[in-house]
Design an enzyme around this catalytic site. Structure first.
Site, PDB file in Angstrom:
ATOM      1  N   ASP A   1       0.840  -1.193   0.000  1.00  0.00           N
ATOM      2  CA  ASP A   1       0.000   0.000   0.000  1.00  0.00           C
ATOM      3  C   ASP A   1       0.877   1.246   0.000  1.00  0.00           C
ATOM      4  OD1 ASP A   1      -1.908   1.929   0.230  1.00  0.00           O
ATOM      5  OD2 ASP A   1      -2.463   1.460   2.306  1.00  0.00           O
TER       6      ASP A   1
ATOM      7  N   LYS B   1       1.733   7.896   0.269  1.00  0.00           N
ATOM      8  CA  LYS B   1       2.146   7.981   1.670  1.00  0.00           C
ATOM      9  C   LYS B   1       3.525   8.636   1.779  1.00  0.00           C
ATOM     10  CE  LYS B   1      -0.221   3.779   3.342  1.00  0.00           C
ATOM     11  NZ  LYS B   1      -1.099   4.431   4.339  1.00  0.00           N
TER      12      LYS B   1
ATOM     13  N   ARG C   1     -10.981  -0.536   2.159  1.00  0.00           N
ATOM     14  CA  ARG C   1     -12.455  -0.613   2.176  1.00  0.00           C
ATOM     15  C   ARG C   1     -13.016  -0.822   0.783  1.00  0.00           C
ATOM     16  NH1 ARG C   1     -12.579   5.163   5.016  1.00  0.00           N
ATOM     17  NH2 ARG C   1     -10.591   4.302   5.693  1.00  0.00           N
TER      18      ARG C   1
HETATM   19  N1  BES Z   1      -3.181   0.248   5.246  1.00  0.00           N
HETATM   20  C1  BES Z   1      -3.535   1.515   5.759  1.00  0.00           C
HETATM   21  C2  BES Z   1      -3.779   1.503   7.270  1.00  0.00           C
HETATM   22  C3  BES Z   1      -2.622   1.152   8.157  1.00  0.00           C
HETATM   23  C4  BES Z   1      -1.936   2.124   8.829  1.00  0.00           C
HETATM   24  C5  BES Z   1      -2.270  -0.160   8.376  1.00  0.00           C
HETATM   25  C6  BES Z   1      -0.904   1.804   9.681  1.00  0.00           C
HETATM   26  C7  BES Z   1      -1.227  -0.495   9.212  1.00  0.00           C
HETATM   27  C8  BES Z   1      -0.553   0.479   9.875  1.00  0.00           C
HETATM   28  C9  BES Z   1      -4.788   2.020   5.072  1.00  0.00           C
HETATM   29  O1  BES Z   1      -4.968   1.609   3.766  1.00  0.00           O
HETATM   30  C10 BES Z   1      -4.713   3.499   5.052  1.00  0.00           C
HETATM   31  O2  BES Z   1      -3.855   4.005   4.381  1.00  0.00           O
HETATM   32  N2  BES Z   1      -5.603   4.146   5.762  1.00  0.00           N
HETATM   33  C11 BES Z   1      -5.628   5.557   5.834  1.00  0.00           C
HETATM   34  C12 BES Z   1      -7.056   6.010   5.665  1.00  0.00           C
HETATM   35  C13 BES Z   1      -7.203   7.471   5.469  1.00  0.00           C
HETATM   36  C14 BES Z   1      -6.673   7.879   4.108  1.00  0.00           C
HETATM   37  C15 BES Z   1      -8.657   7.829   5.582  1.00  0.00           C
HETATM   38  C16 BES Z   1      -5.088   5.955   7.200  1.00  0.00           C
HETATM   39  O3  BES Z   1      -5.336   5.265   8.175  1.00  0.00           O
HETATM   40  O4  BES Z   1      -4.372   6.954   7.254  1.00  0.00           O
HETATM   41 ZN    ZN Z   2      -4.034  -0.118   3.226  1.00  0.00          ZN
HETATM   42 MN    MN Z   3      -4.001   2.897   2.402  1.00  0.00          MN
END
Ligand code: BES
Ligand code: ZN
Ligand code: MN
Length: 497
Positions: A268, A275, A349
């Protein structure tokens, strides 16, 4: 490290590990050693101020009158606190000490504990499970490790009277450990090795255990209308896959299954909503939910669980590229509902939306549970102590939380409701894929709920628990496989007869 069971006998080499209760209450083997060494253990405990408290360690080198290299005493804590979880932790501690000793042979004395409800064979099996889980190591990519730095331990023997019963009790536990190991391995592999295509291929290993495996590619998913899932993978050079695994162990082969659905984002990057660089490497384990589905199926098949289970893994790689999904894109999910993709990093999601919809409609499960490293916000709420639990069914929550408690993979339920659901209203589509930044784990769960009909459903947000930042009782630092033991126990306690 091989785990074996044998009759009690004073080992002639290596290390012998004995349990001691709090207050220095020595169990049978420790007493025997004191007798044979003219009270060397007693002297050691005085000098080392060893009281037998949980996980306290004292070690006796070259014990006089014995042929062993050393005796290690490990605290068991209070007799009244001893349960399966404690025994696993004790076995794990023993394995850690045995590995650190540098010896090739280790034996753990399984002595009866006064007041303990568990029989000796059950105790031995639990300790063996702890030792097995804790001694796992991912060392595939060390090519220059010095022999001295490699674990030397070859055999870990549990010494107990009823060897046959202990072996028998260990069989199903070992199957679960095998499942945990598969999950941890998949989590640990870097994203250049485990990507949607290679991870889908790995599912085939389960066929020989009796698991039915189907792999859907992009063409099939396109025909099914899975555009939410496909949108996430469209920037990747790897083909997205949906893996369906079925274990039909119930006497009634026709009985509706329990369904387990996992988020399998093999990397991801965030996509176009990329990110930050720091820590991005962690996103190789954004497929932990799917890896848990694999490990669970392996565990169930390995112990021939009497239950029907379908596992679904949505495998995609979230990458930025010229073909990647853009913020603002609108996709039509398999359910027909449209989604405005505000942030391409809220991708899990989108994958689950189609995986859940497909799963419930095709298999009509009696309950559906998904696991996902879904939100960073769950770490803010719960840290790494509990995974988040979201559900439309109180009974299901109770069962899951209780199973989690028993195996040391605890869950904490968070609220859901209409007020949260409103936060994902979109101006141009049926919903958007993020809220306004508050209650991020809940709005993510509300999003998923829109793809679940009238089936009892639970969502486990394992973003904080999938990867252990430090050693835990039975988990070495790293891939934790959080969920495999929990779901195995949940199925065993509630659906197998
Ligand atoms: N895979 C991440 C969430 C995550 C964060 C997993 C830290 C493991 C450790 C997920 O896909 C993500 O990026 N979520 C975002 C959502 C936001 C953009 C609304 C997040 O949590 O920042
Ligand atoms: Zn993710
Ligand atoms: Mn993500």
């Amino acid at each position: 490290m091989k785990i074996v069971f044998a009759k009690p006998a004073m080992p002639q080499q290596g290390v012998l590990i004995v349990g001691v209760l709090e207050g220095r209450k020595k169990l049978a083997t420790a007493q025997l050693i004191d007798a044979k060494t003219k009270g060397a253990l007693k002297k050691l405990f005085d000098v080392a101020r060893f009281e037998g408290r949980t996980d306290q360690v004292a070690s006796l080198m070259v014990p006089p009158g014995l042929k062993l290299a050393r005796v290690i005493a490990i605290g068991l804590g209070k007799a009244s606190d001893i349960d399966e979880k404690r025994l696993e932790a004790f076995g794990a501690k023993a394995a850690t000490e045995a590995l650190a000793s540098g010896e090739a042979e280790a034996a753990l004395a399984v002595d009866a504990i006064p007041g303990c409800k568990l029989g000796e064979a059950a105790m031995a099996a639990r300790m063996a499970l702890g030792a097995s889980l804790k001694s796992w190591r991912f060392d595939r990519y060390f090519t220059t490790e010095k022999a001295d730095d490699k674990p030397k331990l070859k055999t870990f023997t549990l010494l107990g009277l009823d060897v046959a019963a202990a072996r028998k009790a260990f069989l199903p536990l070992n199957a679960v450990a095998e499942g945990v190991r598969l999950t941890r391995e998949l989590q640990s592999e870097p994203a250049n090795i485990i990507h949607p295509e290679s991870m889908a291929a790995r599912a085939r290993e389960l066929i020989r255990l009796g698991v039915k495996v189907e792999i859907l590619g992009e063409a099939q998913m396109k025909r099914l209308g899975m555009n939410a899932l496909l949108g996430v993978g469209q920037g990747s050079a790897r083909e997205s896959k949906l893996v369906v695994m079925r274990w039909t162990g119930s006497r009634n082969k026709q009985a509706a299954p329990i369904a387990i659905v996992g988020k399998g984002v093999t990397f991801d990057s965030g996509g176009i909503s990329i990110k930050p660089a720091g820590g991005m490497e962690e996103m190789k384990w954004d497929m932990s939910g799917a890896a848990v589905v694999y490990g669970l199926m392996k565990a169930l098949a390995g112990r021939k669980a009497k239950v029907n289970v379908v596992g679904v893994a949505g495998l995609v790689e979230n990458m930025p590229s010229g073909t990647a999904q853009r913020p603002g894109d609108v996709v039509k999910s398999m359910s027909g509902q449209t989604i405005e993709v505000i942030n391409t990093d809220a991708e899990g999601r989108l994958v689950l939306a189609d995986a859940l919809w497909y799963c419930q409609n095709r298999f009509k499960p009696t309950a559906m549970i998904d696991l996902a490293t879904l939100t960073g916000a769950i770490l803010v709420a719960l840290g790494s102590e509990y995974a988040g639990l979201f559900s439309n069914d109180d009974k299901l929550c109770e069962r899951l939380a209780s199973a989690g408690e028993s195996v040391g993979e605890p869950l904490w339920r968070l609220p859901m409701g209409e007020a949260y659901d409103k936060m994902i209203k979109s101006d141009i589509a049926d919903m958007k894929n993020i809220g306004d930044g508050k209650a991020g784990s809940i709005t993510a769960a509300q999003f998923l709920k829109r793809f679940v009909n009238n089936v009892p459903w639970a969502h486990l947000d394992i973003a904080g628990t999938a990867w252990a930042k430090k050693d835990l009782a039975t988990v070495p630092k790293g891939a934790a496989a959080f969920g495999v033991r929990l779901l195995d126990r949940f199925l065993q306690d509630n659906y197998e007869r």
